[in-house]
Write a protein that holds these residues in place. Structure first.
Motif, short mmCIF file in Angstrom:
data_model
loop_
_atom_site.label_atom_id
_atom_site.label_comp_id
_atom_site.label_asym_id
_atom_site.label_seq_id
_atom_site.Cartn_x
_atom_site.Cartn_y
_atom_site.Cartn_z
N GLU A 88 3.44 11.06 4.48
CA GLU A 88 2.70 9.80 4.51
C GLU A 88 1.29 10.03 5.04
O GLU A 88 1.11 10.54 6.14
CB GLU A 88 3.42 8.78 5.39
CG GLU A 88 4.76 8.39 4.84
CD GLU A 88 5.38 7.23 5.60
OE1 GLU A 88 4.76 6.70 6.55
OE2 GLU A 88 6.51 6.85 5.22
N LEU A 89 0.31 9.62 4.25
CA LEU A 89 -1.09 9.71 4.65
C LEU A 89 -1.53 8.31 5.08
O LEU A 89 -1.83 7.45 4.26
CB LEU A 89 -1.96 10.24 3.52
CG LEU A 89 -3.47 10.30 3.73
CD1 LEU A 89 -3.82 10.93 5.07
CD2 LEU A 89 -4.14 11.01 2.60
N ASP A 90 -1.51 8.09 6.39
CA ASP A 90 -1.92 6.80 6.95
C ASP A 90 -2.93 7.05 8.06
O ASP A 90 -3.33 8.18 8.30
CB ASP A 90 -0.71 6.01 7.44
CG ASP A 90 0.10 6.74 8.49
OD1 ASP A 90 -0.40 7.73 9.08
OD2 ASP A 90 1.26 6.35 8.72
N HIS A 91 -3.33 5.98 8.74
CA HIS A 91 -4.37 6.13 9.77
C HIS A 91 -3.94 7.04 10.91
O HIS A 91 -4.78 7.64 11.56
CB HIS A 91 -4.83 4.76 10.27
CG HIS A 91 -3.83 4.03 11.10
ND1 HIS A 91 -2.78 3.35 10.54
CD2 HIS A 91 -3.72 3.91 12.44
CE1 HIS A 91 -2.06 2.83 11.50
NE2 HIS A 91 -2.59 3.14 12.66
N HIS A 92 -2.65 7.18 11.15
CA HIS A 92 -2.18 8.07 12.21
C HIS A 92 -2.42 9.54 11.86
O HIS A 92 -2.71 10.34 12.73
CB HIS A 92 -0.68 7.86 12.48
CG HIS A 92 -0.36 6.50 13.00
ND1 HIS A 92 -0.74 6.07 14.24
CD2 HIS A 92 0.30 5.47 12.43
CE1 HIS A 92 -0.33 4.83 14.43
NE2 HIS A 92 0.30 4.44 13.34
N LEU B 32 2.87 13.30 -1.87
CA LEU B 32 2.72 12.18 -0.95
C LEU B 32 3.74 11.09 -1.28
O LEU B 32 3.94 10.75 -2.44
CB LEU B 32 1.32 11.56 -1.07
CG LEU B 32 0.16 12.25 -0.38
CD1 LEU B 32 -1.12 11.42 -0.54
CD2 LEU B 32 0.44 12.50 1.09
N SER B 33 4.35 10.56 -0.25
CA SER B 33 5.27 9.43 -0.44
C SER B 33 4.57 8.10 -0.19
O SER B 33 5.05 7.05 -0.63
CB SER B 33 6.48 9.57 0.50
OG SER B 33 6.05 9.65 1.85
N PHE B 34 3.42 8.14 0.50
CA PHE B 34 2.67 6.92 0.80
C PHE B 34 1.24 7.30 1.17
O PHE B 34 1.01 8.32 1.81
CB PHE B 34 3.31 6.16 1.98
CG PHE B 34 2.50 4.98 2.44
CD1 PHE B 34 2.55 3.78 1.76
CD2 PHE B 34 1.68 5.09 3.55
CE1 PHE B 34 1.79 2.69 2.19
CE2 PHE B 34 0.91 4.00 3.99
CZ PHE B 34 0.98 2.81 3.30
N MET B 35 0.30 6.44 0.78
CA MET B 35 -1.09 6.61 1.21
C MET B 35 -1.70 5.23 1.38
O MET B 35 -1.61 4.39 0.49
CB MET B 35 -1.89 7.40 0.18
CG MET B 35 -3.32 7.69 0.66
SD MET B 35 -4.28 8.63 -0.51
CE MET B 35 -4.89 7.30 -1.54
#
Length: 101
Positions: A19-23, A51-54
């Motif tokens: 997961e590519l998020d702000h964290h 990637l599973s999420f961005m």
């Protein structure tokens, strides 16, 4: 978030998974910066296929990598973009600045 890479013939392939998020984005940008400084590639492929999420933080990661590659007189291509990530990138209009394949 995991980052793997392969450097060969002045081409760097960076594969992101998870997961590519702000964290994850800040640490990822710093890791990519260090890697680009070490390898000095002429071309970088940013592979998002695993990637599973961005979220929108991924936009900053892509733009920063693009600016770093321009500073090296190189090119950046974003490849294997999952549908969900493609919607984020397309909504931001990134295809005007970066090759999205």
């Amino acid at each position: 978030m995991e980052m793997k890479y392969k450097a060969e013939n002045r081409q760097l392939t960076i594969t992101l998974s998870g997961e590519l998020d702000h964290h994850a984005a800040r640490e990822l940008m710093e890791s990519i910066d260090r890697l680009l400084e070490q390898v000095l590639p002429a071309r970088t492929l940013l592979d998002l296929g695993e990637l599973s999420f961005m979220d929108s933080s991924g936009i900053a990661v892509v733009l920063r990598a693009k600016r770093r590659m321009e500073a090296l007189s190189g090119t950046l291509m974003v490849v294997n973009i999952p549908r969900q990530a493609a919607r984020v990138l397309e909504t931001a209009g990134l295809s005007r600045y970066v090759d999205l394949i």
